[in-house]
Design a protein around this motif. Sequence first.
Motif, mmCIF file in Angstrom:
data_model
loop_
_atom_site.group_PDB
_atom_site.id
_atom_site.type_symbol
_atom_site.label_atom_id
_atom_site.label_comp_id
_atom_site.label_asym_id
_atom_site.label_seq_id
_atom_site.Cartn_x
_atom_site.Cartn_y
_atom_site.Cartn_z
ATOM 1 N N VAL A 163 0.830 -1.205 0.000
ATOM 2 C CA VAL A 163 0.000 0.000 0.000
ATOM 3 C C VAL A 163 0.869 1.262 0.000
ATOM 4 C CG1 VAL A 163 -1.719 1.300 1.329
ATOM 5 C CG2 VAL A 163 -1.951 -1.169 1.064
ATOM 6 N N SER A 164 2.062 1.190 0.565
ATOM 7 C CA SER A 164 2.939 2.364 0.581
ATOM 8 C C SER A 164 3.328 2.809 -0.825
ATOM 9 C CB SER A 164 4.211 2.071 1.390
ATOM 10 O OG SER A 164 5.052 1.139 0.704
ATOM 11 N N ARG A 165 3.197 1.927 -1.793
ATOM 12 C CA ARG A 165 3.526 2.249 -3.187
ATOM 13 C C ARG A 165 2.330 2.767 -3.965
ATOM 14 N NH1 ARG A 165 5.092 -2.572 -6.191
ATOM 15 N NH2 ARG A 165 6.136 -1.128 -7.604
ATOM 16 N N ALA A 166 1.148 2.689 -3.360
ATOM 17 C CA ALA A 166 -0.086 2.955 -4.112
ATOM 18 C C ALA A 166 -0.122 4.355 -4.715
ATOM 19 C CB ALA A 166 -1.304 2.735 -3.221
ATOM 20 N N SER A 167 0.184 5.375 -3.911
ATOM 21 C CA SER A 167 0.053 6.753 -4.403
ATOM 22 C C SER A 167 0.966 7.020 -5.592
ATOM 23 C CB SER A 167 0.340 7.740 -3.272
ATOM 24 O OG SER A 167 -0.651 7.662 -2.272
ATOM 25 N N SER A 168 2.221 6.569 -5.512
ATOM 26 C CA SER A 168 3.149 6.815 -6.621
ATOM 27 C C SER A 168 2.736 6.034 -7.867
ATOM 28 C CB SER A 168 4.580 6.440 -6.218
ATOM 29 O OG SER A 168 4.676 5.064 -5.890
ATOM 30 N N LEU A 169 2.200 4.835 -7.686
ATOM 31 C CA LEU A 169 1.749 4.046 -8.834
ATOM 32 C C LEU A 169 0.492 4.639 -9.459
ATOM 33 C CD1 LEU A 169 2.362 0.437 -7.468
ATOM 34 C CD2 LEU A 169 3.672 1.628 -9.241
ATOM 35 N N ILE A 170 -0.378 5.195 -8.628
ATOM 36 C CA ILE A 170 -1.568 5.878 -9.156
ATOM 37 C C ILE A 170 -1.142 7.071 -9.991
ATOM 38 C CG2 ILE A 170 -3.540 7.320 -8.494
ATOM 39 C CD1 ILE A 170 -3.928 5.387 -6.110
ATOM 40 N N GLU A 171 -0.171 7.827 -9.506
ATOM 41 C CA GLU A 171 0.313 8.980 -10.265
ATOM 42 C C GLU A 171 0.951 8.542 -11.578
ATOM 43 O OE1 GLU A 171 3.353 12.817 -9.671
ATOM 44 O OE2 GLU A 171 2.947 11.434 -8.013
ATOM 45 N N GLN A 172 1.622 7.404 -11.549
ATOM 46 C CA GLN A 172 2.301 6.909 -12.749
ATOM 47 C C GLN A 172 1.332 6.366 -13.795
ATOM 48 O OE1 GLN A 172 5.273 3.927 -11.907
ATOM 49 N NE2 GLN A 172 5.662 3.494 -14.065
ATOM 50 N N TYR A 173 0.330 5.603 -13.354
ATOM 51 C CA TYR A 173 -0.535 4.885 -14.290
ATOM 52 C C TYR A 173 -1.939 5.470 -14.448
ATOM 53 C CZ TYR A 173 2.988 1.172 -14.078
ATOM 54 O OH TYR A 173 4.146 0.455 -14.144
ATOM 55 N N ASN A 174 -2.419 6.241 -13.467
ATOM 56 C CA ASN A 174 -3.767 6.802 -13.497
ATOM 57 C C ASN A 174 -4.818 5.721 -13.799
ATOM 58 O OD1 ASN A 174 -5.748 8.810 -13.363
ATOM 59 N ND2 ASN A 174 -5.617 9.248 -15.554
ATOM 60 N N PRO A 175 -4.864 4.662 -12.976
ATOM 61 C CA PRO A 175 -5.773 3.555 -13.278
ATOM 62 C C PRO A 175 -7.215 3.865 -12.922
ATOM 63 C CG PRO A 175 -4.718 3.167 -11.177
ATOM 64 C CD PRO A 175 -4.114 4.438 -11.731
ATOM 65 N N ARG A 176 -8.130 3.159 -13.547
ATOM 66 C CA ARG A 176 -9.548 3.247 -13.176
ATOM 67 C C ARG A 176 -9.875 2.246 -12.072
ATOM 68 N NH1 ARG A 176 -13.492 4.505 -11.200
ATOM 69 N NH2 ARG A 176 -15.572 4.691 -12.051
ATOM 70 N N TYR A 177 -9.152 1.117 -12.083
ATOM 71 C CA TYR A 177 -9.378 0.068 -11.095
ATOM 72 C C TYR A 177 -8.061 -0.297 -10.410
ATOM 73 C CZ TYR A 177 -13.526 -0.657 -14.002
ATOM 74 O OH TYR A 177 -14.672 -0.475 -14.727
ATOM 75 N N ILE A 178 -8.143 -0.597 -9.114
ATOM 76 C CA ILE A 178 -7.027 -1.213 -8.410
ATOM 77 C C ILE A 178 -7.509 -2.539 -7.846
ATOM 78 C CG2 ILE A 178 -5.633 -1.129 -6.307
ATOM 79 C CD1 ILE A 178 -4.949 1.713 -6.869
ATOM 80 N N VAL A 179 -6.781 -3.585 -8.180
ATOM 81 C CA VAL A 179 -7.039 -4.924 -7.647
ATOM 82 C C VAL A 179 -5.912 -5.244 -6.682
ATOM 83 C CG1 VAL A 179 -6.957 -7.376 -8.255
ATOM 84 C CG2 VAL A 179 -8.373 -5.810 -9.597
ATOM 85 N N SER A 180 -6.277 -5.616 -5.456
ATOM 86 C CA SER A 180 -5.261 -5.892 -4.438
ATOM 87 C C SER A 180 -5.426 -7.298 -3.869
ATOM 88 C CB SER A 180 -5.360 -4.864 -3.302
ATOM 89 O OG SER A 180 -4.497 -5.233 -2.231
ATOM 90 N N LEU A 181 -4.330 -8.044 -3.881
ATOM 91 C CA LEU A 181 -4.269 -9.319 -3.169
ATOM 92 C C LEU A 181 -2.994 -9.285 -2.327
ATOM 93 C CD1 LEU A 181 -5.747 -11.976 -2.684
ATOM 94 C CD2 LEU A 181 -4.275 -13.021 -4.412
ATOM 95 N N LEU A 182 -3.112 -8.721 -1.146
ATOM 96 C CA LEU A 182 -1.988 -8.551 -0.223
ATOM 97 C C LEU A 182 -2.397 -9.024 1.166
ATOM 98 C CD1 LEU A 182 -0.892 -4.957 -1.297
ATOM 99 C CD2 LEU A 182 0.566 -6.991 -1.453
ATOM 100 N N GLY A 183 -1.438 -9.530 1.914
ATOM 101 C CA GLY A 183 -1.706 -9.933 3.291
ATOM 102 C C GLY A 183 -1.218 -11.320 3.638
#
Length: 222
Positions: A101-121
């Motif tokens: 999740v710590s990478r989420a903001s920078s990746l959103i800025e890089q890719y500008n996605p409509r969807y985020i799918v997460s399988l973490l934990g």
Amino acid sequence: LPSWAQHFARLGAEPQPLMRLTLHIKLFLTLLCIFLSACGGGSSSSDGAAQEEQENLILVLGDSIGAGTHTSITFPDVIASLTGIPLVNESTPSISAEQGVSRASSLIEQYNPRYIVSLLGTNNALGAGGQADGAIRSMQTLAEICVENGIVCIIGTIPPITLDSSLNGNVKKINIGYRGISDARIAFVYSAMDASHIGADGIHPNDQGQRVIGEVFSAQLP
């Protein structure tokens, strides 16, 4: 000239500067309208392009499961195949939910996605990061980040761990917390899987398991 002639002479002479002023005003207003229309049109086109780009990209946040450890396919591959939506797989082996999740903001800025799918934990269940509580807090944070950026957030419950029953107990605790996360769609990965979907190491899904995970996420898209 007679007075009546002088009067009409004045009428004939005076409209000329008045007409020039009127023409200048009309020209100015016309140019102003063209300028404002062009500016407004450019903004609308730009906004539309950005929205279109968002609607056509999935960003996957995952760990070694998303990276395809010990398998020939990955669940992100399955999602891309089933949905036909362009996808970027940013899964990194061995990371905790907090690290992902710590990478989420920078990746959103890089890719500008409509969807985020997460399988973490899964690594939290194995003892990494803040373990169960840390994973749950991280997924709630991810959901909030997605809301702030107008992104659809899809969080998967993590797969079963057959290596050790106590470790699978950690999995269940994490998944209970995930199901209570607000502002996100929950993909019920755990309940769709059984021991036959887990590889020989007792942690990573096999090819069949990866397909099941991809199908469960795809059902939440678009």
